[in-house]
Design an enzyme around this catalytic site. Structure first.
Site, mmCIF file in Angstrom:
data_model
loop_
_atom_site.group_PDB
_atom_site.id
_atom_site.type_symbol
_atom_site.label_atom_id
_atom_site.label_comp_id
_atom_site.label_asym_id
_atom_site.label_seq_id
_atom_site.Cartn_x
_atom_site.Cartn_y
_atom_site.Cartn_z
ATOM 1 N N ASP A 98 35.662 24.905 -20.639
ATOM 2 C CA ASP A 98 35.326 24.836 -19.211
ATOM 3 C C ASP A 98 35.599 26.213 -18.601
ATOM 4 O OD1 ASP A 98 35.547 21.909 -17.170
ATOM 5 O OD2 ASP A 98 34.789 23.889 -16.595
ATOM 6 N N ASP A 200 31.793 25.781 -14.256
ATOM 7 C CA ASP A 200 32.211 25.075 -13.047
ATOM 8 C C ASP A 200 31.538 25.672 -11.812
ATOM 9 O OD1 ASP A 200 34.263 23.127 -12.062
ATOM 10 O OD2 ASP A 200 34.902 24.882 -10.904
ATOM 11 N N GLU A 242 27.255 23.694 -13.926
ATOM 12 C CA GLU A 242 27.400 22.602 -12.961
ATOM 13 C C GLU A 242 26.763 23.085 -11.673
ATOM 14 O OE1 GLU A 242 31.132 22.012 -11.096
ATOM 15 O OE2 GLU A 242 30.834 19.875 -10.802
ATOM 16 N N HIS A 316 34.731 13.732 -15.061
ATOM 17 C CA HIS A 316 36.089 13.604 -14.511
ATOM 18 C C HIS A 316 36.107 13.605 -12.982
ATOM 19 C CE1 HIS A 316 35.019 17.763 -14.370
ATOM 20 N NE2 HIS A 316 36.031 17.987 -13.564
ATOM 21 N N ASP A 317 34.920 13.860 -12.382
ATOM 22 C CA ASP A 317 34.832 13.878 -10.908
ATOM 23 C C ASP A 317 34.217 12.610 -10.352
ATOM 24 O OD1 ASP A 317 33.748 17.346 -10.843
ATOM 25 O OD2 ASP A 317 35.757 16.501 -10.678
HETATM 26 O O1 TEU Z 1 33.525 20.170 -9.153
HETATM 27 C C1 TEU Z 1 32.680 20.704 -8.172
HETATM 28 C C2 TEU Z 1 32.527 19.767 -7.058
HETATM 29 O O2 TEU Z 1 31.807 20.050 -6.148
HETATM 30 C C3 TEU Z 1 33.246 18.490 -7.117
HETATM 31 O O3 TEU Z 1 34.579 18.751 -6.706
HETATM 32 C C4 TEU Z 1 32.597 17.505 -6.203
HETATM 33 O O4 TEU Z 1 32.320 18.118 -4.986
HETATM 34 C C5 TEU Z 1 33.562 16.401 -5.913
HETATM 35 O O5 TEU Z 1 34.441 16.292 -6.980
HETATM 36 C C6 TEU Z 1 32.752 15.150 -5.761
HETATM 37 O O6 TEU Z 1 33.626 14.055 -5.927
HETATM 38 C C7 TEU Z 1 34.084 21.155 -10.013
HETATM 39 C C8 TEU Z 1 35.018 20.447 -10.968
HETATM 40 O O7 TEU Z 1 34.261 19.551 -11.785
HETATM 41 C C9 TEU Z 1 36.049 19.710 -10.133
HETATM 42 O O8 TEU Z 1 36.911 18.927 -10.959
HETATM 43 C C10 TEU Z 1 36.870 20.745 -9.377
HETATM 44 O O9 TEU Z 1 37.742 20.063 -8.495
HETATM 45 C C11 TEU Z 1 35.958 21.671 -8.559
HETATM 46 O O10 TEU Z 1 34.796 22.119 -9.253
HETATM 47 C C12 TEU Z 1 36.719 22.944 -8.209
HETATM 48 O O11 TEU Z 1 36.950 23.666 -9.401
#
Ligand code: TEU
Ligand code: CA
Length: 540
Positions: A98, A200, A242, A316-317
């Site tokens: 990542d 990311d 992403e 994971h989000d």
């Molecule tokens: O996520 C990008 C992001 O925009 C997400 O945080 C999304 O907006 C939110 O989680 C929706 O529920 C990436 C990573 O996957 C995330 O885990 C990180 O928190 C974020 O970037 C910052 O690095």
């Protein structure tokens, strides 16, 4: 189009903190992941997307990196990491790291330097701005984790930008030396034999904050082409960006081979379907299957030839899709298999998120004290202040909160699902007693073996990787499509609902490839599909 290994594999995402704890401190670790490589080899995956394992204060569970080239103490050592890469390689599994380079942790050495003053050589590695006329924040940019995207720095009398938490200052990609330092770090990781990078929020690195521009900025593709030239371009690596704001046209800019940028992107158009148009992710509306069908088909047809799709329900989000749009009650098994068949028969690279392969479900909380995720905790505070009721806030968190995906992986029916011999950093879902990998492996009819079979079908049948996609016109709740390759034609039929649905085509069945209900299928005319029924047949 030149063929690549990353078009033919299925990728498995590990969130290391919650995957397997080997030393009883309640936190997943690299040694624990290494213990489970045989399980992943049995599943049949060809690559692991590994969420961050780097040094971090864990404000955002590792997406706030304080040292890109040191392993988080709680996760283990660099030697263990290099051993993990080697052991995975022995099992033909590549490790996709990542890459979080839109921002660092505020404890990264660069930011510690930058905060020393305006004349520090690292000052311009980050985004600073003077207060507005009224002394307040420079502009209206907001953080994804609630509140303004600007944090005041008393010492220098300026604000710094953070599109996420205030402990995640945004890097300034206009600074060439900063970019070169990032590329050098990437090349040192490539030299360790990794299989690629998941990038990311990479669509944010072209930001022009003073103009309020965050995603898809004017220099974004220039930076990605430079990164390609300076790092992974000389290697056949999987690079997946992403990109929350991508459309098929934008996705082509990232993944068309002749552009020398990325292999593919994660786009989220389908993910937003249960969010109110003018609301935040927490403001819910029912998902309409007809819309899901339209969007999946659009991406298949518009990106199918001059780009490459990633395919996912979970990460994971995101809340677990089985609970979100499937049925995690009486039809948990059939709907989990339906989601798998629908996704894995599409054209593109499928991603499995840890626990999806055994039908893990969301874990509702009754009290905010059970929450761990900064995004959830900040939203809870912000919405209470705005007058939302605790009950409404918890309902939103239970539907969409990221902790739903971050509960411990359920390995067996022992305490905490066999994730840890200690106390887990976040509670396990009590249903680990029945939903766990050990039980899945012992049951030939489990969701695990459906995933295993789908992965094997992809390896053994070029039609799955390369076949053309053609949507079938059906009732709204049924998503059905053909895949065609070298004269072979497969029909995929899925009932994306709790109710019986009609389906009828004139094709003759040559062979039943896979069927979530298992009973015999002899005809495709005037069917009444069972709830969540899904099957794939070879047809004439
Ligand atoms: O996520 C990008 C992001 O925009 C997400 O945080 C999304 O907006 C939110 O989680 C929706 O529920 C990436 C990573 O996957 C995330 O885990 C990180 O928190 C974020 O970037 C910052 O690095
Ligand atoms: Ca541990």
């Amino acid at each position: 189009m030149e063929k690549h290994w990353w078009q033919e594999v299925v990728v498995y995402q590990i969130y290391p903190r919650s995957f397997k704890d080997s030393n009883g401190d309640g936190i997943g670790d690299i040694a624990g992941m290494t213990e489970k490589l045989d399980y992943l080899e049995k599943l049949g995956i060809g690559a692991i997307w590994l969420s961050p394992v780097y040094q971090s204060p864990n404000d955002d569970n590792g997406y706030d990196i304080s040292d890109y080239e040191a392993i988080l103490d709680e996760f283990g050592t660099m030697e263990e990491m290099e051993h993990f890469i080697a052991e995975a390689g022995k099992r033909n599994i590549k490790i996709v790291m990542d890459l979080v380079v839109n921002h660092t942790s505020d404890e990264h050495a660069w930011f510690v330097e930058a905060k020393k003053g305006k004349d520090n050589p690292y000052r311009d590695y980050y985004v600073w701005a003077d207060p507005a006329e009224d002394g307040g924040v420079p502009n209206g940019l907001g953080s994804a984790f609630s509140g303004p995207a600007w944090e005041w720095d008393e010492k220098s009398g300026q604000y710094y930008l953070h599109l996420f938490s205030k402990k995640q200052p945004d890097l300034n990609w206009q600074n060439e030396q900063m970019r070169r330092d990032i590329y050098a770090m990437m090349n040192r990781w490539i030299a360790k034999g990794i299989g690629g990078f998941r990038m990311d929020v990479i669509d944010l690195i072209g930001k022009i904050p003073e103009e309020g521009i965050t995603g898809n900025g004017p220099h974004l593709h220039e930076f990605l082409q430079e990164m390609h030239r300076e790092t992974f371009g000389a290697h056949d690596l999987l690079t997946v960006g992403e990109t929350w704001g991508a459309t098929p046209e934008i996705a082509k800019l990232y993944s068309a081979p002749e552009r020398n940028e990325l292999s593919m992107v994660f786009q989220f158009e389908h993910i937003g379907l249960d969010q109110q148009l003018d609301g935040e992710k927490w403001d819910l509306q029912p998902m309409r299957v007809a819309e899901l069908k339209r969007i999946l088909a659009k991406w298949q047809t518009e990106l199918g030839h001059d780009g490459w799709n990633s395919l996912f329900w979970n990460n994971h989000d995101l809340p677990r899709m089985l609970s979100r749009w499937g049925n995690d009650g009486v039809h948990r098994i059939e709907s989990a298999k339906m989601l798998a068949i629908l996704l894995h028969m599409l054209k593109g690279t499928p991603y499995i998120y840890q626990g999806e392969e055994i039908g893990m479900t969301n874990t509702p909380i009754a009290d905010i004290a059970e929450a761990r995720d900064i995004e959830t905790l900040n939203m809870h505070r912000e919405r209470l202040a705005k007058g939302y009721s605790e009950a409404d806030i918890l309902a939103s968190i239970n539907a969409k909160g990221r902790d739903n995906a971050r509960r411990p992986m359920q390995w067996d029916a022992s305490l905490h699902g066999g994730f840890t011999a200690g106390t887990p950093w976040i509670g396990a879902n009590e249903n680990y007693a029945t939903i766990n990998a050990e039980a899945a492996l012992a049951d030939p009819d489990s969701i695990f073996y459906t995933y295993q079979k789908l992965i094997r079908l992809r390896k053994e049948n070029p039609i799955v990787v390369w076949g053309d996609f053609e949507l079938v016109d059906t009732v709204d709740e049924v998503i059905s499509y053909y895949r065609e390759y070298a004269g072979e034609r497969w029909l995929v039929v899925t009932n994306f609902s709790d109710a019986a649905q009609p389906f009828s085509v004139d094709d003759e069945i040559v062979e039943v490839i896979i069927h979530n209900y298992g009973m015999a299928l002899s005809d495709l005319k005037d069917l009444q599909l069972l709830p969540w029924q899904a099957f794939v047949v070879k047809v004439t």
